[in-house]
Design an enzyme around this catalytic site. Structure first.
Site, PDB file in Angstrom:
ATOM      1  N   ARG A 249     -10.763  -2.220  -5.213  1.00 48.56           N
ATOM      2  CA  ARG A 249     -11.511  -2.716  -4.995  1.00 48.56           C
ATOM      3  C   ARG A 249     -12.652  -2.550  -5.802  1.00 48.56           C
ATOM      4  O   ARG A 249     -13.434  -3.199  -6.049  1.00 48.56           O
ATOM      5  CB  ARG A 249     -11.854  -2.050  -3.622  1.00 48.56           C
TER       6      ARG A 249
ATOM      7  N   ARG B 156       0.723  -1.090   0.027  1.00 48.31           N
ATOM      8  CA  ARG B 156       0.228   0.700  -0.078  1.00 48.31           C
ATOM      9  C   ARG B 156       0.666   0.833   0.703  1.00 48.31           C
ATOM     10  O   ARG B 156       1.709   1.550   0.832  1.00 48.31           O
ATOM     11  CB  ARG B 156      -0.901  -0.310   1.137  1.00 48.31           C
TER      12      ARG B 156
ATOM     13  N   ASP C 130     -15.677   3.939   1.923  1.00 48.31           N
ATOM     14  CA  ASP C 130     -15.488   1.954   2.145  1.00 48.31           C
ATOM     15  C   ASP C 130     -16.775   1.518   1.889  1.00 48.31           C
ATOM     16  O   ASP C 130     -17.281   0.416   2.265  1.00 48.31           O
ATOM     17  CB  ASP C 130     -15.245   2.352   3.872  1.00 48.31           C
TER      18      ASP C 130
END
Length: 429
Positions: free
Chosen positions: A338, A119, A307
Protein backbone atom coordinates in the site's frame (compact mmCIF):
# COMPACT_ATOMS: atom_id res chain seq x y z
CA UNK A 1 -9.78 11.60 20.94
CA UNK A 2 -11.80 14.76 21.57
CA UNK A 3 -15.05 14.13 23.39
CA UNK A 4 -17.84 16.64 23.68
CA UNK A 5 -21.60 16.79 23.76
CA UNK A 6 -23.45 14.81 21.14
CA UNK A 7 -22.58 16.28 17.71
CA UNK A 8 -25.07 18.16 15.59
CA UNK A 9 -26.32 15.83 12.88
CA UNK A 10 -25.27 17.54 9.65
CA UNK A 11 -25.50 15.05 6.81
CA UNK A 12 -25.94 11.55 8.26
CA UNK A 13 -23.76 8.98 6.50
CA UNK A 14 -24.82 5.38 6.02
CA UNK A 15 -21.73 3.35 6.81
CA UNK A 16 -21.92 -0.45 6.65
CA UNK A 17 -20.96 -2.62 9.59
CA UNK A 18 -17.37 -3.19 10.60
CA UNK A 19 -15.60 -5.99 8.74
CA UNK A 20 -13.21 -6.49 11.65
CA UNK A 21 -16.08 -6.84 14.10
CA UNK A 22 -18.28 -8.96 11.80
CA UNK A 23 -15.63 -11.59 11.08
CA UNK A 24 -14.46 -11.80 14.69
CA UNK A 25 -18.05 -12.19 15.82
CA UNK A 26 -18.67 -14.92 13.26
CA UNK A 27 -15.67 -16.87 14.54
CA UNK A 28 -16.57 -16.43 18.22
CA UNK A 29 -20.19 -17.38 17.55
CA UNK A 30 -19.04 -20.51 15.72
CA UNK A 31 -16.87 -21.45 18.70
CA UNK A 32 -19.61 -20.75 21.26
CA UNK A 33 -21.94 -23.30 22.84
CA UNK A 34 -25.37 -22.45 21.42
CA UNK A 35 -26.90 -20.04 18.91
CA UNK A 36 -25.56 -16.49 18.71
CA UNK A 37 -26.99 -13.54 16.81
CA UNK A 38 -24.80 -11.06 14.93
CA UNK A 39 -26.95 -8.00 14.22
CA UNK A 40 -26.31 -5.44 11.44
CA UNK A 41 -23.39 -7.45 10.01
CA UNK A 42 -21.35 -6.14 7.13
CA UNK A 43 -22.49 -7.94 3.99
CA UNK A 44 -19.53 -7.73 1.61
CA UNK A 45 -17.16 -9.97 -0.31
CA UNK A 46 -14.86 -10.51 2.68
CA UNK A 47 -17.57 -11.27 5.23
CA UNK A 48 -19.52 -13.52 2.86
CA UNK A 49 -16.28 -15.41 2.14
CA UNK A 50 -15.72 -15.82 5.89
CA UNK A 51 -19.28 -16.96 6.44
CA UNK A 52 -19.11 -19.47 3.59
CA UNK A 53 -15.78 -20.81 4.86
CA UNK A 54 -17.45 -21.46 8.21
CA UNK A 55 -20.26 -23.24 6.40
CA UNK A 56 -17.70 -25.41 4.60
CA UNK A 57 -16.36 -26.38 8.04
CA UNK A 58 -19.81 -27.65 9.01
CA UNK A 59 -21.10 -24.63 10.96
CA UNK A 60 -24.66 -23.41 10.44
CA UNK A 61 -25.13 -19.71 9.67
CA UNK A 62 -28.69 -18.55 8.99
CA UNK A 63 -29.62 -15.18 7.49
CA UNK A 64 -32.45 -13.04 8.78
CA UNK A 65 -34.65 -10.95 6.45
CA UNK A 66 -32.51 -8.68 4.22
CA UNK A 67 -29.44 -9.89 6.14
CA UNK A 68 -30.42 -7.71 9.10
CA UNK A 69 -28.90 -10.38 11.32
CA UNK A 70 -27.01 -13.65 11.04
CA UNK A 71 -27.61 -16.53 13.45
CA UNK A 72 -24.67 -18.84 14.05
CA UNK A 73 -25.09 -22.20 15.76
CA UNK A 74 -21.91 -23.26 17.52
CA UNK A 75 -21.01 -26.44 19.38
CA UNK A 76 -18.58 -25.07 21.96
CA UNK A 77 -15.62 -26.76 20.29
CA UNK A 78 -13.62 -26.77 17.09
CA UNK A 79 -15.06 -28.10 13.82
CA UNK A 80 -15.06 -31.75 12.81
CA UNK A 81 -15.00 -33.57 9.49
CA UNK A 82 -13.29 -32.91 6.20
CA UNK A 83 -13.53 -29.55 4.43
CA UNK A 84 -11.94 -27.30 1.82
CA UNK A 85 -12.72 -23.75 3.03
CA UNK A 86 -12.27 -21.10 0.35
CA UNK A 87 -11.08 -17.77 1.83
CA UNK A 88 -11.24 -15.76 -1.43
CA UNK A 89 -9.40 -12.45 -0.73
CA UNK A 90 -10.20 -12.36 3.00
CA UNK A 91 -7.05 -12.17 5.12
CA UNK A 92 -9.08 -12.51 8.30
CA UNK A 93 -10.48 -15.85 7.09
CA UNK A 94 -7.00 -17.16 6.27
CA UNK A 95 -5.66 -16.11 9.68
CA UNK A 96 -8.61 -16.63 12.05
CA UNK A 97 -10.00 -19.92 10.79
CA UNK A 98 -6.90 -22.22 10.76
CA UNK A 99 -6.30 -21.96 14.56
CA UNK A 100 -10.01 -22.61 15.13
CA UNK A 101 -9.87 -25.63 12.81
CA UNK A 102 -6.75 -26.95 14.56
CA UNK A 103 -8.69 -27.16 17.85
CA UNK A 104 -11.16 -29.52 16.17
CA UNK A 105 -10.83 -32.94 14.58
CA UNK A 106 -10.61 -33.60 10.88
CA UNK A 107 -8.84 -32.49 7.72
CA UNK A 108 -9.13 -28.90 6.52
CA UNK A 109 -7.56 -27.47 3.37
CA UNK A 110 -7.61 -23.67 3.38
CA UNK A 111 -7.07 -21.85 0.11
CA UNK A 112 -7.79 -18.49 -1.47
CA UNK A 113 -7.19 -16.18 -4.39
CA UNK A 114 -3.78 -15.53 -5.90
CA UNK A 115 -3.74 -12.23 -4.02
CA UNK A 116 -4.34 -14.01 -0.70
CA UNK A 117 -1.81 -16.74 -1.49
CA UNK A 118 0.81 -14.00 -1.81
CA UNK A 119 0.16 -12.63 1.68
CA UNK A 120 2.42 -13.82 4.53
CA UNK A 121 1.29 -16.64 6.81
CA UNK A 122 4.59 -17.81 8.29
CA UNK A 123 4.16 -16.39 11.84
CA UNK A 124 0.81 -18.18 12.13
CA UNK A 125 2.18 -21.44 10.73
CA UNK A 126 5.19 -21.29 13.08
CA UNK A 127 2.88 -20.68 16.04
CA UNK A 128 0.55 -23.56 15.15
CA UNK A 129 3.51 -25.90 14.73
CA UNK A 130 4.83 -24.84 18.14
CA UNK A 131 1.44 -25.83 19.57
CA UNK A 132 1.71 -29.27 17.99
CA UNK A 133 -0.55 -28.82 14.98
CA UNK A 134 -0.03 -31.21 12.06
CA UNK A 135 -0.02 -29.06 8.94
CA UNK A 136 1.40 -28.65 5.46
CA UNK A 137 1.64 -25.08 4.11
CA UNK A 138 1.86 -24.05 0.51
CA UNK A 139 4.82 -22.42 -1.24
CA UNK A 140 6.51 -19.74 0.85
CA UNK A 141 4.65 -20.91 3.97
CA UNK A 142 1.36 -19.55 2.67
CA UNK A 143 -1.85 -20.91 1.23
CA UNK A 144 -2.98 -23.54 0.41
CA UNK A 145 -2.71 -24.72 4.02
CA UNK A 146 -3.61 -28.28 4.99
CA UNK A 147 -4.41 -28.93 8.65
CA UNK A 148 -4.88 -32.45 10.02
CA UNK A 149 -6.63 -31.47 13.25
CA UNK A 150 -6.71 -33.52 16.43
CA UNK A 151 -7.19 -30.78 19.00
CA UNK A 152 -4.59 -28.54 20.62
CA UNK A 153 -3.25 -28.79 24.16
CA UNK A 154 -2.19 -25.15 24.37
CA UNK A 155 0.48 -23.99 26.80
CA UNK A 156 2.97 -21.16 26.24
CA UNK A 157 3.76 -19.41 23.00
CA UNK A 158 5.61 -16.41 21.62
CA UNK A 159 4.04 -14.88 18.51
CA UNK A 160 5.70 -12.59 15.98
CA UNK A 161 3.08 -9.90 15.43
CA UNK A 162 5.36 -7.39 13.71
CA UNK A 163 3.74 -8.04 10.30
CA UNK A 164 0.08 -8.31 11.29
CA UNK A 165 -1.97 -8.46 14.47
CA UNK A 166 -4.32 -10.93 12.77
CA UNK A 167 -2.06 -13.89 13.64
CA UNK A 168 -2.32 -13.04 17.32
CA UNK A 169 -6.08 -12.43 17.16
CA UNK A 170 -6.65 -15.79 15.47
CA UNK A 171 -4.66 -17.66 18.12
CA UNK A 172 -6.31 -15.75 20.97
CA UNK A 173 -9.83 -16.53 19.76
CA UNK A 174 -8.98 -20.25 19.49
CA UNK A 175 -7.25 -20.34 22.89
CA UNK A 176 -10.31 -21.09 25.10
CA UNK A 177 -10.88 -24.24 23.01
CA UNK A 178 -7.38 -25.55 23.79
CA UNK A 179 -7.24 -28.13 26.57
CA UNK A 180 -4.90 -26.09 28.79
CA UNK A 181 -5.67 -22.62 27.48
CA UNK A 182 -2.83 -20.41 26.33
CA UNK A 183 -0.19 -17.97 27.55
CA UNK A 184 0.98 -15.73 24.71
CA UNK A 185 3.96 -13.38 24.67
CA UNK A 186 3.59 -10.97 21.80
CA UNK A 187 7.01 -9.45 21.25
CA UNK A 188 6.77 -6.73 18.61
CA UNK A 189 3.12 -5.89 17.96
CA UNK A 190 1.50 -3.71 15.31
CA UNK A 191 -2.11 -2.51 15.31
CA UNK A 192 -2.67 -3.01 19.04
CA UNK A 193 -6.22 -1.60 18.83
CA UNK A 194 -7.28 -4.64 16.80
CA UNK A 195 -5.98 -6.96 19.52
CA UNK A 196 -7.87 -4.92 22.12
CA UNK A 197 -10.99 -5.34 19.97
CA UNK A 198 -10.43 -9.11 19.89
CA UNK A 199 -10.03 -9.31 23.67
CA UNK A 200 -13.15 -7.21 24.31
CA UNK A 201 -15.25 -9.44 22.06
CA UNK A 202 -13.83 -12.62 23.59
CA UNK A 203 -14.88 -11.37 27.02
CA UNK A 204 -18.32 -10.55 25.60
CA UNK A 205 -18.63 -14.27 24.81
CA UNK A 206 -17.49 -15.25 28.30
CA UNK A 207 -13.76 -15.82 27.85
CA UNK A 208 -11.44 -15.33 30.81
CA UNK A 209 -8.46 -13.28 29.67
CA UNK A 210 -5.83 -11.55 31.78
CA UNK A 211 -2.77 -9.50 30.82
CA UNK A 212 0.42 -9.44 32.90
CA UNK A 213 2.53 -6.34 33.43
CA UNK A 214 5.01 -7.67 30.86
CA UNK A 215 2.26 -7.91 28.22
CA UNK A 216 1.79 -11.68 28.41
CA UNK A 217 -1.81 -12.67 27.73
CA UNK A 218 -3.35 -15.53 29.73
CA UNK A 219 -6.44 -17.23 28.26
CA UNK A 220 -8.21 -19.84 30.38
CA UNK A 221 -9.78 -22.95 28.84
CA UNK A 222 -13.58 -22.81 28.82
CA UNK A 223 -16.35 -22.98 26.21
CA UNK A 224 -17.56 -19.66 24.87
CA UNK A 225 -21.11 -18.62 25.76
CA UNK A 226 -23.55 -17.72 23.00
CA UNK A 227 -24.23 -13.97 22.68
CA UNK A 228 -26.34 -11.38 20.89
CA UNK A 229 -24.17 -8.54 19.55
CA UNK A 230 -24.77 -5.50 17.33
CA UNK A 231 -22.02 -4.62 14.84
CA UNK A 232 -20.82 -1.00 14.84
CA UNK A 233 -20.42 0.93 11.57
CA UNK A 234 -16.96 0.37 10.08
CA UNK A 235 -14.57 3.10 11.26
CA UNK A 236 -12.11 2.40 8.45
CA UNK A 237 -14.86 2.87 5.86
CA UNK A 238 -16.03 6.00 7.68
CA UNK A 239 -12.57 7.53 7.22
CA UNK A 240 -13.31 8.24 3.53
CA UNK A 241 -16.55 10.02 4.38
CA UNK A 242 -14.88 12.03 7.14
CA UNK A 243 -12.00 12.98 4.80
CA UNK A 244 -14.46 13.99 2.08
CA UNK A 245 -16.20 16.30 4.55
CA UNK A 246 -12.85 17.81 5.53
CA UNK A 247 -11.83 18.64 1.95
CA UNK A 248 -15.25 19.85 0.73
CA UNK A 249 -16.13 22.10 3.65
CA UNK A 250 -19.24 20.13 4.60
CA UNK A 251 -20.45 18.58 7.84
CA UNK A 252 -21.00 14.83 8.02
CA UNK A 253 -22.03 12.71 11.00
CA UNK A 254 -21.63 8.95 11.33
CA UNK A 255 -24.20 7.61 13.79
CA UNK A 256 -23.13 4.61 15.84
CA UNK A 257 -19.46 5.58 16.10
CA UNK A 258 -18.75 7.28 19.41
CA UNK A 259 -16.61 7.28 22.50
CA UNK A 260 -17.53 3.68 23.35
CA UNK A 261 -16.40 2.33 19.98
CA UNK A 262 -14.21 -0.78 19.95
CA UNK A 263 -12.48 0.37 16.76
CA UNK A 264 -9.14 2.11 16.92
CA UNK A 265 -9.58 3.51 13.42
CA UNK A 266 -12.03 6.08 14.76
CA UNK A 267 -8.86 7.88 15.89
CA UNK A 268 -8.50 8.96 12.26
CA UNK A 269 -10.73 11.91 13.13
CA UNK A 270 -7.97 13.15 15.44
CA UNK A 271 -5.59 13.19 12.48
CA UNK A 272 -8.14 15.22 10.51
CA UNK A 273 -8.37 17.64 13.42
CA UNK A 274 -4.58 18.03 13.28
CA UNK A 275 -5.02 18.82 9.58
CA UNK A 276 -7.51 21.61 10.38
CA UNK A 277 -10.94 19.98 10.41
CA UNK A 278 -13.45 20.48 13.21
CA UNK A 279 -14.11 17.22 15.06
CA UNK A 280 -16.79 16.36 17.60
CA UNK A 281 -17.19 12.89 19.08
CA UNK A 282 -20.07 12.07 21.38
CA UNK A 283 -21.19 8.82 22.95
CA UNK A 284 -23.25 7.70 19.96
CA UNK A 285 -21.92 9.61 16.93
CA UNK A 286 -18.91 11.36 15.41
CA UNK A 287 -18.97 14.49 13.23
CA UNK A 288 -16.35 16.12 10.99
CA UNK A 289 -16.71 19.58 9.49
CA UNK A 290 -14.39 20.93 6.81
CA UNK A 291 -13.08 24.42 7.49
CA UNK A 292 -12.04 25.40 3.99
CA UNK A 293 -8.34 24.66 4.29
CA UNK A 294 -6.22 21.61 4.97
CA UNK A 295 -3.15 22.14 7.16
CA UNK A 296 0.09 20.27 6.62
CA UNK A 297 3.54 20.65 8.07
CA UNK A 298 3.32 17.74 10.49
CA UNK A 299 4.42 14.13 10.88
CA UNK A 300 2.08 11.49 12.29
CA UNK A 301 2.56 7.87 13.31
CA UNK A 302 -0.39 5.90 11.93
CA UNK A 303 0.97 2.43 12.70
CA UNK A 304 -1.95 1.59 14.96
CA UNK A 305 -4.54 2.84 12.45
CA UNK A 306 -2.74 1.89 9.24
CA UNK A 307 -5.90 1.04 7.31
CA UNK A 308 -6.59 4.78 7.26
CA UNK A 309 -3.13 6.05 6.31
CA UNK A 310 -4.07 5.94 2.61
CA UNK A 311 -7.05 8.20 3.27
CA UNK A 312 -4.76 10.88 4.66
CA UNK A 313 -2.08 10.36 2.00
CA UNK A 314 -4.59 10.72 -0.83
CA UNK A 315 -5.83 14.11 0.38
CA UNK A 316 -2.41 15.35 1.55
CA UNK A 317 -1.68 17.13 -1.78
CA UNK A 318 -4.46 19.56 -0.83
CA UNK A 319 -2.67 20.64 2.37
CA UNK A 320 -0.63 23.82 2.65
CA UNK A 321 2.61 22.02 3.60
CA UNK A 322 4.06 18.49 3.39
CA UNK A 323 2.65 15.68 5.51
CA UNK A 324 4.72 12.67 6.60
CA UNK A 325 3.05 9.44 7.68
CA UNK A 326 5.17 7.00 9.71
CA UNK A 327 4.91 3.54 11.25
CA UNK A 328 3.36 1.87 8.20
CA UNK A 329 5.90 -0.79 7.17
CA UNK A 330 3.34 -3.55 7.72
CA UNK A 331 1.00 -1.84 5.24
CA UNK A 332 3.33 -3.10 2.50
CA UNK A 333 2.03 -6.62 3.20
CA UNK A 334 -1.70 -6.05 2.81
CA UNK A 335 -3.86 -6.59 -0.30
CA UNK A 336 -1.09 -4.69 -2.10
CA UNK A 337 2.11 -2.93 -1.08
CA UNK A 338 0.00 0.00 0.00
CA UNK A 339 2.87 2.42 0.58
CA UNK A 340 4.25 1.82 -2.91
CA UNK A 341 0.76 1.89 -4.45
CA UNK A 342 -0.13 5.25 -2.90
CA UNK A 343 3.23 6.78 -3.84
CA UNK A 344 2.99 5.56 -7.46
CA UNK A 345 -0.56 6.83 -7.90
CA UNK A 346 0.23 10.21 -6.38
CA UNK A 347 3.22 10.58 -8.71
CA UNK A 348 0.97 9.69 -11.63
CA UNK A 349 -1.15 12.66 -10.50
CA UNK A 350 1.94 14.88 -10.64
CA UNK A 351 2.35 15.03 -6.86
CA UNK A 352 5.83 15.00 -5.34
CA UNK A 353 6.24 12.14 -2.84
CA UNK A 354 9.05 10.29 -1.14
CA UNK A 355 8.81 7.03 0.74
CA UNK A 356 10.92 4.73 2.86
CA UNK A 357 10.45 1.32 4.45
CA UNK A 358 7.90 2.61 6.97
CA UNK A 359 6.94 6.10 5.83
CA UNK A 360 5.63 8.30 3.05
CA UNK A 361 5.90 12.08 2.65
CA UNK A 362 3.40 13.88 0.42
CA UNK A 363 3.98 17.44 -0.78
CA UNK A 364 1.33 20.00 -1.72
CA UNK A 365 0.38 20.20 -5.38
CA UNK A 366 -2.39 20.48 -7.93
CA UNK A 367 -3.28 16.97 -9.13
CA UNK A 368 -3.28 16.44 -12.88
CA UNK A 369 -5.66 13.97 -14.54
CA UNK A 370 -4.66 10.36 -13.92
CA UNK A 371 -6.06 6.85 -13.98
CA UNK A 372 -5.48 5.31 -10.56
CA UNK A 373 -4.19 1.73 -10.48
CA UNK A 374 -6.26 0.17 -7.69
CA UNK A 375 -4.32 -3.14 -7.63
CA UNK A 376 -7.54 -4.91 -6.62
CA UNK A 377 -7.27 -3.03 -3.34
CA UNK A 378 -10.52 -1.52 -2.08
CA UNK A 379 -8.75 1.02 0.13
CA UNK A 380 -6.72 2.44 -2.74
CA UNK A 381 -9.93 2.94 -4.74
CA UNK A 382 -11.83 4.61 -1.90
CA UNK A 383 -8.95 6.86 -0.82
CA UNK A 384 -8.32 8.26 -4.29
CA UNK A 385 -12.05 8.69 -4.81
CA UNK A 386 -11.91 11.35 -2.09
CA UNK A 387 -9.14 13.18 -3.94
CA UNK A 388 -11.24 12.94 -7.11
CA UNK A 389 -14.17 14.51 -5.29
CA UNK A 390 -12.03 17.42 -4.11
CA UNK A 391 -10.53 18.02 -7.57
CA UNK A 392 -13.33 17.10 -10.02
CA UNK A 393 -12.35 15.63 -13.36
CA UNK A 394 -8.92 14.61 -12.14
CA UNK A 395 -9.22 11.00 -11.00
CA UNK A 396 -10.52 7.86 -12.67
CA UNK A 397 -10.22 4.35 -11.23
CA UNK A 398 -9.19 1.28 -13.20
CA UNK A 399 -11.26 -0.98 -10.91
CA UNK A 400 -14.07 0.94 -9.18
CA UNK A 401 -15.94 -2.26 -8.29
CA UNK A 402 -13.17 -3.49 -5.95
CA UNK A 403 -14.84 -1.46 -3.17
CA UNK A 404 -17.26 -4.41 -2.82
CA UNK A 405 -14.68 -6.10 -0.61
CA UNK A 406 -15.82 -3.98 2.37
CA UNK A 407 -18.18 -1.17 1.22
CA UNK A 408 -20.35 -2.31 -1.71
CA UNK A 409 -22.44 0.89 -1.71
CA UNK A 410 -19.46 3.25 -1.43
CA UNK A 411 -19.92 5.08 -4.74
CA UNK A 412 -23.67 5.46 -4.20
CA UNK A 413 -23.16 6.87 -0.71
CA UNK A 414 -20.49 9.33 -1.87
CA UNK A 415 -22.83 10.53 -4.60
CA UNK A 416 -25.69 10.92 -2.09
CA UNK A 417 -23.62 12.91 0.39
CA UNK A 418 -21.42 15.05 -1.86
CA UNK A 419 -22.56 17.10 -4.84
CA UNK A 420 -20.53 16.48 -7.95
CA UNK A 421 -19.26 13.01 -7.10
CA UNK A 422 -19.17 11.15 -10.41
CA UNK A 423 -16.36 8.60 -10.13
CA UNK A 424 -18.64 5.56 -10.14
CA UNK A 425 -20.36 6.47 -13.39
CA UNK A 426 -17.24 7.79 -15.10
CA UNK A 427 -15.26 4.61 -14.53
CA UNK A 428 -17.84 1.84 -14.56
CA UNK A 429 -17.01 0.88 -18.12
Amino acid sequence: MITEKEPDAGLAARIPGSKSLTNRLLLLAAAADGTSTVRAPLVSEDTVAFREALGACGLTVRSGPRDEFWEVTGTGRGPTGSARPWCADAGTAARFLPPFAATGHGTFLFDGSSQLRARPQRPLIDALRALGADLDPGPGNGLPLLIRARGLTGGELTVDSSLSSQYLSGLLMAAPLMRDGLRIRTGSLVSRPYVDMTLALMRRFGARVEESDDGTLHVAPRPYDAADVVVEPDASSASYIFAAAAVTGTTVTVPGLGTDSLQGDLRFVDVLRQAGAEVRVGRTAATVTGTGRLRGGFSVDMGEISDTFMTLAAIAPLADAPITIRGIAHARLKESDRVAAVAANLRACGIETSDGPDRITVHPGVPRPARVACRRDHRIAMSFSVLGLAVPGTITLDDPSCVAKTFPEFHDEMRRLFTGYALASSTSG
